[in-house]
Design an enzyme around this catalytic site. Structure first.
Site, PDB file in Angstrom:
ATOM      1  N   GLY A  10       5.179   4.204  -9.054  1.00  0.00           N
ATOM      2  CA  GLY A  10       5.910   2.950  -9.276  1.00  0.00           C
ATOM      3  C   GLY A  10       4.959   1.761  -9.236  1.00  0.00           C
ATOM      4  O   GLY A  10       4.988   0.883 -10.113  1.00  0.00           O
ATOM      5  N   HIS A  11       4.090   1.736  -8.229  1.00  0.00           N
ATOM      6  CA  HIS A  11       3.093   0.658  -8.152  1.00  0.00           C
ATOM      7  C   HIS A  11       2.150   0.721  -9.357  1.00  0.00           C
ATOM      8  O   HIS A  11       1.780  -0.298  -9.932  1.00  0.00           O
ATOM      9  CB  HIS A  11       2.256   0.787  -6.878  1.00  0.00           C
ATOM     10  CG  HIS A  11       3.030   0.626  -5.608  1.00  0.00           C
ATOM     11  ND1 HIS A  11       3.294   1.674  -4.780  1.00  0.00           N
ATOM     12  CD2 HIS A  11       3.596  -0.466  -5.033  1.00  0.00           C
ATOM     13  CE1 HIS A  11       3.974   1.242  -3.724  1.00  0.00           C
ATOM     14  NE2 HIS A  11       4.185  -0.051  -3.857  1.00  0.00           N
ATOM     15  N   GLY A  39       0.807  -1.218   0.000  1.00  0.00           N
ATOM     16  CA  GLY A  39       0.000   0.000   0.000  1.00  0.00           C
ATOM     17  C   GLY A  39       0.837   1.264   0.000  1.00  0.00           C
ATOM     18  O   GLY A  39       2.020   1.248  -0.335  1.00  0.00           O
ATOM     19  N   ASP A  76      13.535  -3.088  -5.407  1.00  0.00           N
ATOM     20  CA  ASP A  76      13.816  -4.134  -4.420  1.00  0.00           C
ATOM     21  C   ASP A  76      14.526  -5.283  -5.134  1.00  0.00           C
ATOM     22  O   ASP A  76      13.990  -6.379  -5.285  1.00  0.00           O
ATOM     23  CB  ASP A  76      12.506  -4.587  -3.768  1.00  0.00           C
ATOM     24  CG  ASP A  76      11.857  -3.452  -2.991  1.00  0.00           C
ATOM     25  OD1 ASP A  76      12.497  -2.932  -2.073  1.00  0.00           O
ATOM     26  OD2 ASP A  76      10.726  -3.065  -3.339  1.00  0.00           O
ATOM     27  N   HIS A 135       2.111   4.521  -5.153  1.00  0.00           N
ATOM     28  CA  HIS A 135       2.634   5.663  -5.910  1.00  0.00           C
ATOM     29  C   HIS A 135       2.778   5.243  -7.378  1.00  0.00           C
ATOM     30  O   HIS A 135       2.383   4.115  -7.752  1.00  0.00           O
ATOM     31  CB  HIS A 135       3.966   6.121  -5.320  1.00  0.00           C
ATOM     32  CG  HIS A 135       4.945   5.017  -5.096  1.00  0.00           C
ATOM     33  ND1 HIS A 135       5.524   4.320  -6.133  1.00  0.00           N
ATOM     34  CD2 HIS A 135       5.432   4.456  -3.949  1.00  0.00           C
ATOM     35  CE1 HIS A 135       6.333   3.405  -5.644  1.00  0.00           C
ATOM     36  NE2 HIS A 135       6.295   3.444  -4.330  1.00  0.00           N
ATOM     37  N   SER A 192       7.247   4.086  -0.994  1.00  0.00           N
ATOM     38  CA  SER A 192       6.208   4.520  -0.043  1.00  0.00           C
ATOM     39  C   SER A 192       6.843   5.251   1.125  1.00  0.00           C
ATOM     40  O   SER A 192       6.231   6.124   1.741  1.00  0.00           O
ATOM     41  CB  SER A 192       5.446   3.303   0.470  1.00  0.00           C
ATOM     42  OG  SER A 192       4.947   2.583  -0.629  1.00  0.00           O
ATOM     43  N   VAL A 237      10.844   3.333 -11.027  1.00  0.00           N
ATOM     44  CA  VAL A 237      10.255   4.628 -11.425  1.00  0.00           C
ATOM     45  C   VAL A 237      10.830   5.683 -10.485  1.00  0.00           C
ATOM     46  O   VAL A 237      10.892   5.468  -9.269  1.00  0.00           O
ATOM     47  CB  VAL A 237       8.711   4.587 -11.346  1.00  0.00           C
ATOM     48  CG1 VAL A 237       8.117   5.935 -11.722  1.00  0.00           C
ATOM     49  CG2 VAL A 237       8.167   3.487 -12.253  1.00  0.00           C
ATOM     50  N   GLY A 292       8.914  -4.601  -8.589  1.00  0.00           N
ATOM     51  CA  GLY A 292       9.764  -3.487  -9.021  1.00  0.00           C
ATOM     52  C   GLY A 292      11.229  -3.774  -8.717  1.00  0.00           C
ATOM     53  O   GLY A 292      11.569  -4.332  -7.669  1.00  0.00           O
TER      54      GLY A 292
HETATM   55  O1  PAF Z   1       7.790  -5.067  -1.907  1.00  0.00           O
HETATM   56  C1  PAF Z   1       6.830  -5.032  -1.095  1.00  0.00           C
HETATM   57  O2  PAF Z   1       6.031  -4.113  -1.071  1.00  0.00           O
HETATM   58  C2  PAF Z   1       6.676  -6.167  -0.107  1.00  0.00           C
HETATM   59  O3  PAF Z   1       7.902  -6.627   0.343  1.00  0.00           O
HETATM   60  C3  PAF Z   1       5.817  -7.317  -0.650  1.00  0.00           C
HETATM   61  C4  PAF Z   1       6.449  -8.000  -1.841  1.00  0.00           C
HETATM   62  C5  PAF Z   1       4.436  -6.794  -1.041  1.00  0.00           C
HETATM   63  C6  PAF Z   1       5.622  -8.371   0.435  1.00  0.00           C
HETATM   64  O4  PAF Z   1       5.019  -7.838   1.576  1.00  0.00           O
END
Ligand code: PAF
Length: 287
Positions: free
Chosen positions: A44-45, A39, A158, A42, A194, A184, A155
């Site tokens: 990127g998501h 959650g 990570d 932004h 976030s 992004v 993304g």
């Molecule tokens: O990258 C994230 O936002 C979190 O690590 C994920 C993959 C949703 C797992 O909680």
């Protein structure tokens, strides 16, 4: 989580795992694309959801701040939560189903599984956030079991998380394609996260120095060894007194282990920086 009438007015937002499972049983499984998130969404998501939208007939997104991947209770407490805005963004981006569960829905029993990913999860984020990747593997495997996607979108910010998830699906033999999506960035180069909304004005102004340093590191890598580059990056970051390097590693992109020279086919420069109370990560392809 108590029922939230504002969210549940939107027909595609589920707080119940069983209800989502029942809906997904009606759709064509090979067409399911999944974007797991925590959650505070932004752009990127949004890019992950839009990519999933292009490549799948059904797009499922989860919004769940997973307690088992936080080694610091304070970090978990302060992690940003914006469910109403998230639901709006996901609707606009074209998600079909959104899962916003409580911790009890995801973990009816405590998850005691301990994963072993060899050296991949022992370095960088794994070394500085003990238990973090075990928690990521717990929740992502649980979410994969609920959604049963054909493709899942992550993304590249990570970078190490993607390697851990690839190792997990190999271990559990899950028939899921992992789709890596580019980082992004804001106009000033800061990787979207976030956590950026937790930065105060001064640290937000300092933070673009991280990506500027990574870009300069690519140039420097032509005249420095990996060990020299590490020293250079740390010193360069800390020219700004508001930033403190947690680590910088030039790693082989597959093993995630530090390289001794530049001969690996793909080398990634991965960094974590403390900016006041906020921990930021970023990475760049060096070779
Ligand atoms: O990258 C994230 O936002 C979190 O690590 C994920 C993959 C949703 C797992 O909680």
């Amino acid at each position: 989580m108590p029922r939230n009438p504002i969210l549940e007015e939107k027909m595609n937002v589920f707080t119940s795992v069983a209800a989502l499972r029942a809906e997904l049983a009606k759709v064509d499984a090979p067409g399911i694309g999944f974007v797991p998130t925590m959650g505070a969404l932004h752009a990127g998501h949004r890019s992950l959801v839009e990519r999933a939208r292009q490549e799948n007939t059904t797009v499922v997104v989860s919004v769940f701040v997973n307690p088992t991947q936080f080694n610091d209770p304070n970090d978990l407490r302060h992690y940003p939560r914006t469910p109403e805005a998230d639901a709006r963004l996901l609707e606009e981006a074209g998600a079909d189903y959104v899962l916003m569960p409580s911790a009890e829905e995801i973990y009816p029993e405590p998850d005691t599984r301990q994963f072993d990913f060899g050296q991949i999860d022992k370095v960088m984020e794994g070394a500085t956030r003990p238990g973090h990747f075990n928690g990521v593997a717990q929740v992502v495997s649980r979410l994969f079991d609920i959604v049963k996607p054909a493709r899942a979108y992550f993304g590249e910010k990570d970078f190490q998380q993607i390697a851990v998830i690839r190792a997990m699906i190999a271990q559990l033999r899950l028939p899921i394609e992992i789709v890596e999506c580019p980082i992004v960035r804001d106009k000033d180069g800061l990787a979207l996260s976030s956590r950026n909304q937790l930065l105060d004005t001064a640290h937000r102004a300092a933070a673009p120095h991280i990506y500027a340093t990574l870009r300069a590191a690519v140039e420097r890598s032509h005249s420095l060894s990996p060990a020299e580059l590490e020293t250079w990056v740390i010193a360069q970051i800390e020219l700004n007194p508001l930033l403190k390097t947690i680590y910088y590693h030039s790693v082989d992109a597959t093993s995630l282990q530090k390289v001794a020279d530049w001969s690996s086919p793909r080398i990634q420069g991965c960094i974590a920086v403390q900016a006041g109370s906020v921990r930021l990560i970023d990475n760049i392809r060096i070779r």
